[in-house]
Design a protein around this motif. Structure first.
Motif, PDB file in Angstrom:
ATOM      1  N   TYR A  60     -28.445 -78.523  82.187  1.00  0.00           N
ATOM      2  CA  TYR A  60     -29.348 -79.718  81.918  1.00  0.00           C
ATOM      3  C   TYR A  60     -30.850 -79.421  82.341  1.00  0.00           C
ATOM      4  O   TYR A  60     -30.969 -78.751  83.954  1.00  0.00           O
ATOM      5  CB  TYR A  60     -28.647 -81.257  82.826  1.00  0.00           C
ATOM      6  N   ASN A  61     -32.244 -80.648  81.773  1.00  0.00           N
ATOM      7  CA  ASN A  61     -32.886 -80.436  82.695  1.00  0.00           C
ATOM      8  C   ASN A  61     -34.257 -81.130  82.606  1.00  0.00           C
ATOM      9  O   ASN A  61     -34.098 -81.547  81.466  1.00  0.00           O
ATOM     10  CB  ASN A  61     -34.246 -78.859  82.765  1.00  0.00           C
ATOM     11  N   SER A  62     -34.762 -81.896  83.382  1.00  0.00           N
ATOM     12  CA  SER A  62     -35.335 -82.708  82.897  1.00  0.00           C
ATOM     13  C   SER A  62     -36.840 -82.577  83.901  1.00  0.00           C
ATOM     14  O   SER A  62     -37.283 -81.700  85.125  1.00  0.00           O
ATOM     15  CB  SER A  62     -34.691 -84.068  83.697  1.00  0.00           C
ATOM     16  N   SER A  79     -35.870 -85.508  78.892  1.00  0.00           N
ATOM     17  CA  SER A  79     -34.110 -84.542  79.968  1.00  0.00           C
ATOM     18  C   SER A  79     -34.134 -83.384  77.948  1.00  0.00           C
ATOM     19  O   SER A  79     -33.708 -83.464  77.793  1.00  0.00           O
ATOM     20  CB  SER A  79     -33.110 -85.564  79.545  1.00  0.00           C
ATOM     21  N   SER A  80     -33.386 -82.361  78.869  1.00  0.00           N
ATOM     22  CA  SER A  80     -32.932 -81.216  77.436  1.00  0.00           C
ATOM     23  C   SER A  80     -31.556 -81.515  78.502  1.00  0.00           C
ATOM     24  O   SER A  80     -31.131 -80.677  79.219  1.00  0.00           O
ATOM     25  CB  SER A  80     -34.007 -80.495  77.694  1.00  0.00           C
ATOM     26  N   TYR A  81     -30.584 -81.122  77.168  1.00  0.00           N
ATOM     27  CA  TYR A  81     -29.417 -80.751  77.011  1.00  0.00           C
ATOM     28  C   TYR A  81     -29.153 -79.750  76.722  1.00  0.00           C
ATOM     29  O   TYR A  81     -29.755 -79.327  75.128  1.00  0.00           O
ATOM     30  CB  TYR A  81     -28.982 -81.944  76.674  1.00  0.00           C
ATOM     31  N   GLN A  82     -28.153 -78.652  77.253  1.00  0.00           N
ATOM     32  CA  GLN A  82     -27.601 -78.010  75.773  1.00  0.00           C
ATOM     33  C   GLN A  82     -26.082 -78.502  75.013  1.00  0.00           C
ATOM     34  O   GLN A  82     -25.434 -79.111  76.048  1.00  0.00           O
ATOM     35  CB  GLN A  82     -26.999 -76.630  77.115  1.00  0.00           C
ATOM     36  N   LEU A  83     -26.519 -78.312  74.027  1.00  0.00           N
ATOM     37  CA  LEU A  83     -25.584 -78.520  72.656  1.00  0.00           C
ATOM     38  C   LEU A  83     -24.355 -77.480  72.630  1.00  0.00           C
ATOM     39  O   LEU A  83     -24.843 -76.544  72.426  1.00  0.00           O
ATOM     40  CB  LEU A  83     -25.838 -79.386  71.995  1.00  0.00           C
ATOM     41  N   ARG A  84     -23.213 -77.975  71.992  1.00  0.00           N
ATOM     42  CA  ARG A  84     -22.682 -77.045  71.439  1.00  0.00           C
ATOM     43  C   ARG A  84     -22.932 -76.410  69.979  1.00  0.00           C
ATOM     44  O   ARG A  84     -23.433 -77.703  69.165  1.00  0.00           O
ATOM     45  CB  ARG A  84     -20.812 -77.549  71.061  1.00  0.00           C
ATOM     46  N   GLY A  85     -23.135 -75.020  69.776  1.00  0.00           N
ATOM     47  CA  GLY A  85     -23.338 -75.257  68.492  1.00  0.00           C
ATOM     48  C   GLY A  85     -22.382 -75.417  66.881  1.00  0.00           C
ATOM     49  O   GLY A  85     -21.619 -75.814  67.601  1.00  0.00           O
ATOM     50  N   LEU A  97     -29.288 -74.845  90.760  1.00  0.00           N
ATOM     51  CA  LEU A  97     -30.587 -75.948  90.586  1.00  0.00           C
ATOM     52  C   LEU A  97     -31.384 -75.734  90.908  1.00  0.00           C
ATOM     53  O   LEU A  97     -32.563 -74.086  91.823  1.00  0.00           O
ATOM     54  CB  LEU A  97     -29.656 -76.612  91.817  1.00  0.00           C
ATOM     55  N   LEU A  98     -32.305 -75.639  90.460  1.00  0.00           N
ATOM     56  CA  LEU A  98     -33.949 -75.445  90.221  1.00  0.00           C
ATOM     57  C   LEU A  98     -34.420 -76.447  90.152  1.00  0.00           C
ATOM     58  O   LEU A  98     -34.512 -77.303  89.693  1.00  0.00           O
ATOM     59  CB  LEU A  98     -34.607 -74.292  89.223  1.00  0.00           C
ATOM     60  N   SER A  99     -35.613 -76.961  90.984  1.00  0.00           N
ATOM     61  CA  SER A  99     -35.850 -78.103  90.926  1.00  0.00           C
ATOM     62  C   SER A  99     -37.239 -77.902  91.849  1.00  0.00           C
ATOM     63  O   SER A  99     -37.631 -77.559  93.043  1.00  0.00           O
ATOM     64  CB  SER A  99     -35.074 -79.028  92.275  1.00  0.00           C
ATOM     65  N   ASN A 100     -38.533 -78.280  91.216  1.00  0.00           N
ATOM     66  CA  ASN A 100     -39.779 -78.035  91.596  1.00  0.00           C
ATOM     67  C   ASN A 100     -39.807 -76.582  92.233  1.00  0.00           C
ATOM     68  O   ASN A 100     -41.155 -75.919  93.584  1.00  0.00           O
ATOM     69  CB  ASN A 100     -40.238 -79.331  92.458  1.00  0.00           C
ATOM     70  N   GLU A 101     -39.867 -75.257  91.453  1.00  0.00           N
ATOM     71  CA  GLU A 101     -39.337 -73.900  91.782  1.00  0.00           C
ATOM     72  C   GLU A 101     -39.308 -73.903  93.315  1.00  0.00           C
ATOM     73  O   GLU A 101     -38.825 -72.634  93.032  1.00  0.00           O
ATOM     74  CB  GLU A 101     -41.414 -74.124  91.434  1.00  0.00           C
ATOM     75  N   ALA A 102     -38.165 -74.264  93.538  1.00  0.00           N
ATOM     76  CA  ALA A 102     -36.714 -74.306  95.191  1.00  0.00           C
ATOM     77  C   ALA A 102     -36.100 -73.856  94.241  1.00  0.00           C
ATOM     78  O   ALA A 102     -35.145 -74.658  93.171  1.00  0.00           O
ATOM     79  CB  ALA A 102     -37.089 -75.217  95.819  1.00  0.00           C
ATOM     80  N   ASN A 103     -35.138 -72.595  94.276  1.00  0.00           N
ATOM     81  CA  ASN A 103     -33.814 -72.282  93.991  1.00  0.00           C
ATOM     82  C   ASN A 103     -33.089 -73.322  94.776  1.00  0.00           C
ATOM     83  O   ASN A 103     -33.289 -72.322  96.066  1.00  0.00           O
ATOM     84  CB  ASN A 103     -33.479 -71.286  93.673  1.00  0.00           C
ATOM     85  N   MET A 104     -31.758 -73.287  93.929  1.00  0.00           N
ATOM     86  CA  MET A 104     -30.743 -73.237  95.180  1.00  0.00           C
ATOM     87  C   MET A 104     -29.280 -73.277  94.101  1.00  0.00           C
ATOM     88  O   MET A 104     -29.548 -73.769  93.666  1.00  0.00           O
ATOM     89  CB  MET A 104     -30.678 -75.222  95.725  1.00  0.00           C
ATOM     90  N   SER A 107     -39.212 -81.366  88.560  1.00  0.00           N
ATOM     91  CA  SER A 107     -38.849 -81.498  88.215  1.00  0.00           C
ATOM     92  C   SER A 107     -37.441 -80.519  87.509  1.00  0.00           C
ATOM     93  O   SER A 107     -36.822 -80.152  89.430  1.00  0.00           O
ATOM     94  CB  SER A 107     -39.606 -79.699  87.215  1.00  0.00           C
ATOM     95  N   GLU A 108     -36.305 -79.868  87.825  1.00  0.00           N
ATOM     96  CA  GLU A 108     -34.570 -80.488  87.897  1.00  0.00           C
ATOM     97  C   GLU A 108     -34.299 -79.413  86.594  1.00  0.00           C
ATOM     98  O   GLU A 108     -34.600 -79.880  85.022  1.00  0.00           O
ATOM     99  CB  GLU A 108     -34.259 -81.585  88.011  1.00  0.00           C
ATOM    100  N   GLU A 109     -33.911 -78.087  87.081  1.00  0.00           N
ATOM    101  CA  GLU A 109     -32.840 -77.637  85.793  1.00  0.00           C
ATOM    102  C   GLU A 109     -31.931 -76.835  86.780  1.00  0.00           C
ATOM    103  O   GLU A 109     -31.438 -76.280  87.690  1.00  0.00           O
ATOM    104  CB  GLU A 109     -34.537 -76.582  85.496  1.00  0.00           C
ATOM    105  N   GLN A 110     -30.154 -78.078  85.784  1.00  0.00           N
ATOM    106  CA  GLN A 110     -29.218 -77.222  87.030  1.00  0.00           C
ATOM    107  C   GLN A 110     -28.304 -77.073  85.095  1.00  0.00           C
ATOM    108  O   GLN A 110     -28.281 -77.673  84.495  1.00  0.00           O
ATOM    109  CB  GLN A 110     -28.864 -78.974  87.066  1.00  0.00           C
TER     110      GLN A 110
END
Length: 876
Positions: free
Chosen positions: A335-337, A859-865, A395-402, A351-354
Motif C-alpha cells: 500500500y502507498n498513499s 491511495s494505491s494498492y497492489q492487486l492479485r493478477g 514502511l517508507l514515510s516522507n523519505e524515512a525508512n523504518m 506520504s506512506e509506502e508500506q
C-alpha cells in the motif's frame, strides 16, 4: 292534551329503541391469539351489506344494527387475509359472539409467468417459495435471497428486509448460527430450502409473545422434508494458476432433534475466512484502509478455518448449542498513499509506502443452554475468545525508512444468564445477569528510532517500544416486572452496572548504548477507572386499533472515579442521567405503517478520554488528553414510512433522520510533516446531521425480473480543531443505487448494479470568504453480469465491474475488471465442475481518491493478477 303528548313521547322512545341494537364479539385463533383488523360485515337475506367494520388490535368488535329484519335472518361474515372466511348466523337475543378463526395460507401471486414466483402471507409472516425464484446456476441460498423482491444482501452476507436489518436467522425455527448467519447462507444449498419466511413484529421469547410490542424482523428457512432425513454435505477441491488452491468440506443435517453445520475451509485465492473482525486496540501498525473493491481482489492470503455449529433439542424443551470457530491465516498487503491536510495558511503533506504481513490466529467457543417455553424462558450463554496476531511491515514515510512489528493478543470471557417466568396472574418477571472480562495487550516496536527531534532531543536512537493494555471487568445485573393486563402495559426495571478498568502503557526509546528513556520525562500511564451505576426504568406500551407506542424513561445514578498517582490525578463525579426514548407506530393499511422514533442520550466518556501519559498509537500519531471527563448530549429523531403490496411484489421504504450532538470536549490535532499529536481539550463542540433515504424493490412479472432502487442525501455540520485553527465544515453527500436482475430469454439472464456517490466538503465563510476552498469528489461503481446456458446443466457467466472517480484538479481514475465462470453439472455423479478466470485484464495496481473535512487522500494498492482455478464440487 298532556296524556296525548306523553303517549306520543312514549311511542317515539319505543320506536327509537326498536330501530337499532348492538352486538359485540371477539376474534381469536385456537391458540388464543387475537385476530386484528379483520373485515366484519352483516348481510341481510338478499346478501346486501347492512353494516361494515373492522376488529381492533385485540380482535374485538361492536356493531350497531338497524332492526329492519328479524335477527335470525342476518348473517355475520368475517374476512381476513391468511384466515378462512367465516359465516356466522345471528340469533335472536344473543348479543355477544366469540369466534374462532382458522389460519390459511393464501397464494398472493395469481399472475401466470414463466418463472411462477410464489409469495404467501399468513398474519405477520411473509413467505417466499424458493424454487419459484431459484435458477439452475445458483449454488447457495444466498444466491436466491439476493434476487428476492424486498430483500437486500451486502458483500459480508448481512441481510435487510425492506430497509430494516434482520435480527435473527432461523433454520426450521432454531437459531443455529446466532449473529454469524452469513456463514450459513453462503453454505446451505438452495435446493434444501422450501420457503424463506419473513417474521415481522418478531418476538423470539415465546413467553412474551402477544404480551409486549416488537418491531424486529427475522428470517426462517423452512427445510424440505426430504432434506431432513439424512446427513448431506459437499466436498470442494480447486487447483489453479499461479499456484492456487481452494478447498472446502462441509456436513449438514437439519432435522427436528439435531442440527449441524460443520465446515472446514482452506484457500489462497483471496477468500476471507474470518467470521469476526478483531476488536480495535489502542495501537496499530499504520493508517491503511481497505479499497472499495471485493476483498478477493487485493487479499493475498494463505488461510485455513474450521467452523463447528451443533444443536440438540430434547423432548423436555431443553436446547443445547455449541459453536466453535478457528482461523489460522497469513496475509499481506502492499500500500502507498499521499495525504494532504489543509489549514488556513498551510498545506501539510505526508506520504506512506508500506508492505504489511499479518499472521493471525483466532478462536472462539460459544456454549448455550436454553428453554424457550410458553410459561418461561431460560438462557445461559458462555463465550470464550482467544486470538493472537503478529503484524510486521516495512514502511517508507516522507523519505524515512523504518520497520514495524505489532503484537496483538485478545483474551475474553463472558457469561450471560437470562430467566423470564410468567406468574399465575399472567405478569412477567425478567432477570438478566451479564459478567465479562477482557484484555488486549499490545506491543508496537519501530526500528530505527524516528523523529529524534521530537522524541530524543535531536539525538539519533535505536528503536521505539510502545506497550498498552486495558484489562476490563464488567458486571451487569437487572430485574424487571411486567404488568401484561390493562390498556397500558407497564414494565418496571432496576439494576446495577459495574465497570473496572486499568489502562497501563509504557513508551520507551532504546538508545544505542542499550539504555532506555521515556518521552520528555513523561510518566507511564497506570490509570484506574471505576464506573458504577444504579438505574431504574419505567416502560409503557399502548396499543389501540392502528396505533401503538412504547415510551421508556431510564433514570441512572452514576458515579465515575479515576486516578493515576504518577500525574496526581484523582477525580470522581456523580451524575443523574435521564435518557428517555419514544417509539410510535401507526398502521396506515394492512401492509403499510408510519413510525417515529426519538431518543435522548446523556452520555459520559470512557477511560480513553482521560489518560494523561503519551501513547504512540502508530508511527506518526501521538495521543494524550488534557480535559476532564467528556460529556455528550445527543438528540436522535427518526421518521420512517414502510409500504408493501405483497400481491404485486412491491416493497418501498423512506425515512428522515436528524441527530444533534453537544460535547464538552473537542479533539485538537497538531500535525507536522512527520507526526501528529492528538489532545482532547475542554471546548464545547456541536455536531448536526440530517439524512433522507428511500428504497423501492419490485418484481416485474412481464420480464421475470427484480428491480431495486435506493437513494440517500445527507448533510453534516461539525468543527475540527487543526493546528490551533477552529475549522467549521459542512459535508454534503448524495447516493444513488439502482439494480436489476432479469431473464432476457429462456437461456440468457442479466444482472446490473451500480452505486453513484457525490460528496462535497465545504468550510464556512468569514467576511464572505471561504476559510478553505470547497472540495468535491464523484464515484461511480457499476457491475454487470451475463449468464448463458447453451446446453442443459451447462452455464457460462461473464461479469464486469467498472469504477470511475472524478475530482476537480486531478486525473480521473478509471478501472474495468472482467471475470468468467463456466460450470457443468453431472447429475448422475452429483458433481459440478467449475472453471473460474478472474481479473482477465491483469490489473495489478489500484488507485483511489477520497476527501474528508480538511484532508484529501490518494491511495494505491497492489492487486492479485490474473488467476485461473478449476474446481470440482462433490455433493455427498
Amino acid at each position: 292534551m298532556r296524556i296525548i303528548l306523553l303517549f306520543i313521547l312514549f311511542l317515539s322512545i319505543e320506536y327509537s329503541y326498536a330501530q337499532e341494537y348492538s352486538i359485540a364479539g371477539a376474534l381469536k385463533t385456537k391458540d388464543g391469539e387475537a385476530v386484528s383488523f379483520a373485515s366484519i360485515l352483516i348481510k341481510d337475506p338478499e346478501n346486501k351489506v347492512l353494516v361494515f367494520k373492522t376488529s381492533d388490535s385485540n380482535g374485538a368488535f361492536t356493531l350497531t344494527i338497524p332492526k329492519t329484519t328479524e335477527a335470525n335472518k342476518l348473517v355475520l361474515e368475517i374476512n381476513h387475509l391468511g384466515y378462512k372466511k367465516i359465516h356466522q348466523d345471528i340469533k335472536e337475543g344473543i348479543l355477544d359472539y366469540e369466534i374462532l378463526m382458522e389460519k390459511q395460507a393464501i397464494d398472493l401471486s395469481e399472475v401466470e409467468i414463466k418463472s411462477k414466483p410464489i409469495i404467501r402471507s399468513i398474519g405477520d409472516t411473509l413467505s417466499y417459495n424458493i424454487d419459484s425464484f431459484a435458477k439452475n446456476e445458483d449454488r447457495s441460498i444466498n444466491d436466491v435471497i439476493k434476487r428476492l423482491p424486498g430483500m437486500e444482501v451486502n458483500e459480508n452476507g448481512k441481510i435487510k428486509f425492506n430497509g430494516q436489518d434482520i435480527s435473527n436467522l432461523y433454520i426450521d425455527g432454531d437459531d443455529l448460527l446466532d449473529e454469524k448467519y452469513a456463514l450459513g447462507t453462503k453454505t446451505i444449498p438452495y435446493n434444501m430450502v422450501k420457503d424463506l419466511e419473513v417474521l415481522q413484529n418478531h418476538q423470539p421469547l415465546k413467553v412474551l409473545r402477544n404480551k409486549t410490542l416488537s418491531d424486529k424482523v427475522a428470517i426462517n428457512l423452512v427445510i424440505k422434508e426430504e432434506a431432513k432425513l439424512k446427513l448431506s454435505g459437499q466436498a470442494k477441491l480447486g487447483l489453479g494458476l499461479p499456484k492456487q488452491y481452494d478447498g472446502e468440506l462441509n456436513s449438514i443435517l437439519f432435522n427436528k432433534k439435531y442440527k449441524m453445520l460443520n465446515i472446514l475451509k482452506g484457500n489462497n485465492i483471496g477468500k476471507d475466512l474470518s467470521s469476526d473482525s478483531q476488536p480495535a486496540g489502542l495501537l496499530s501498525s499504520g493508517t491503511v484502509g481497505n479499497p472499495g473493491l471485493a476483498k478477493n481482489r487485493y487479499y493475498f492470503n494463505n488461510s485455513v478455518s474450521a467452523n463447528a455449529n451443533n444443536l440438540i433439542n430434547y423432548k423436555n424443551g431443553l436446547q443445547l448449542k455449541v459453536g466453535i470457530n478457528m482461523l489460522l491465516d497469513k496475509n499481506e498487503m502492499k500500500y502507498n498513499s499521499i495525504t494532504n491536510l489543509y489549514s488556513t495558511n498551510d498545506t501539510i503533506q505526508y506520504s506512506e509506502e508500506q508492505n504489511i504481513n499479518n499472521h493471525p490466529f483466532l478462536t472462539d467457543i460459544n456454549l448455550n443452554a436454553q428453554f424457550n417455553k410458553e410459561k418461561y424462558y431460560f438462557n445461559n450463554t458462555l463465550k470464550l475468545i482467544y486470538s493472537k496476531e503478529t503484524s510486521s511491515s516495512s514502511l517508507l514515510s516522507n523519505e524515512a525508512n523504518m520497520n514495524q512489528r505489532l503484537k496483538n493478543q485478545v483474551q475474553s470471557f463472558s457469561n450471560e444468564l437470562e430467566y423470564v417466568p410468567e406468574f399465575k396472574n399472567k405478569n412477567i418477571l425478567h432477570f438478566n445477569w451479564h459478567l465479562s472480562y477482557s484484555n488486549q495487550p499490545q506491543t508496537l516496536s519501530i526500528r530505527p528510532g524516528i523523529n529524534a527531534a521530537i522524541f530524543n532531543e535531536g539525538i539519533p536512537f535505536e528503536a521505539i517500544n510502545q506497550f498498552a493494555e486495558t484489562p476490563t471487568l464488567d458486571n451487569r445485573v437487572s430485574i424487571a416486572y411486567q404488568l401484561t393486563k390493562g390498556r397500558i402495559k407497564q414494565s418496571y426495571q432496576a439494576g446495577i452496572v459495574n465497570e473496572f478498568q486499568n489502562l497501563n502503557s509504557q513508551l520507551r526509546f532504546k538508545q544505542f548504548d542499550g539504555s532506555e528513556t521515556s518521552y520528555q520525562s513523561d510518566h507511564d500511564n497506570d490509570l484506574n477507572w471505576n464506573r458504577n451505576q444504579f438505574f431504574v426504568n419505567g416502560s409503557y406500551e399502548y396499543k389501540k386499533g392502528a396505533l401503538e407506542s412504547v415510551f421508556s424513561v431510564p433514570v441512572i445514578l452514576q458515579r465515575i472515579s479515576y486516578d493515576d498517582k504518577s500525574f496526581n490525578l484523582d477525580k470522581s463525579e456523580t451524575q443523574l442521567l435521564i435518557t428517555p426514548t419514544l417509539r410510535i407506530k401507526y398502521l396506515t393499511g394492512s401492509e403499510n405503517y408510519l413510525s417515529f422514533n426519538y431518543k435522548f442520550s446523556n452520555e459520559t466518556g470512557n477511560i480513553n478520554n482521560v489518560f494523561r501519559g503519551a501513547i504512540l498509537s502508530n508511527y506518526r500519531s501521538l495521543q494524550a488528553n488534557d480535559a476532564d471527563l467528556q460529556k455528550q448530549y445527543k438528540h436522535n429523531l427518526n421518521l420512517d414510512y414502510n409500504f408493501r403490496r405483497s400481491i404485486n411484489m412491491l416493497f418501498m421504504n423512506a425515512g428522515v433522520n436528524y441527530v444533534t450532538t453537544k460535547s464538552t470536549t473537542i479533539t485538537s490535532n497538531i500535525i507536522s510533516n512527520n507526526i501528529s499529536q492528538t489532545i482532547l481539550l475542554p471546548l464545547i463542540n456541536h455536531v448536526n446531521s440530517f439524512n433522507i433515504h428511500g428504497g423501492i424493490s419490485k418484481y416485474i412479472f412481464s420480464l421475470g425480473a427484480t428491480a431495486d432502487l435506493k437513494a440517500s442525501w445527507g448533510y453534516t455540520h461539525f468543527n475540527q480543531l487543526f493546528n490551533n485553527d477552529l475549522l467549521p465544515f459542512n459535508n454534503i453527500s448524495f447516493m444513488l443505487n439502482p439494480s436489476l436482475e432479469a431473464r432476457l430469454i429462456n437461456r440468457i439472464s442479466i444482472n446490473y448494479s451500480s452505486i453513484a456517490t457525490w460528496t462535497t466538503s465545504k468550510s464556512e465563510t468569514k467576511n464572505n470568504i471561504a476559510i478553505l476552498p470547497d472540495r468535491q469528489i464523484q464515484n461511480l461503481d457499476q457491475s454487470i453480469g451475463l449468464t448463458y446456458a447453451p446446453y442443459k446443466n451447462t452455464f457460462l457467466r461473464v461479469s464486469g465491474r467498472h469504477q470511475l472517480t472524478k475530482q476537480p484538479g486531478t486525473k480521473n481514475v478509471n478501472y474495468f475488471f472482467a471475470d468468467v465462470n463456466a460450470s457443468y453439472k453431472i447429475a448422475k455423479w452429483r458433481t459440478d465442475i467449475e472453471l473460474n478466470l478472474t481479473n482477465l485484464a491483469n490489473i495489478t495496481s489500484y488507485e483511489t481518491q477520497s476527501i474528508s473535512a480538511n484532508s484529501s487522500v490518494y491511495s494505491s494498492y497492489q492487486l492479485r493478477g490474473r488467476m485461473a482455478v478449476l474446481k470440482f464440487i462433490f455433493n455427498l
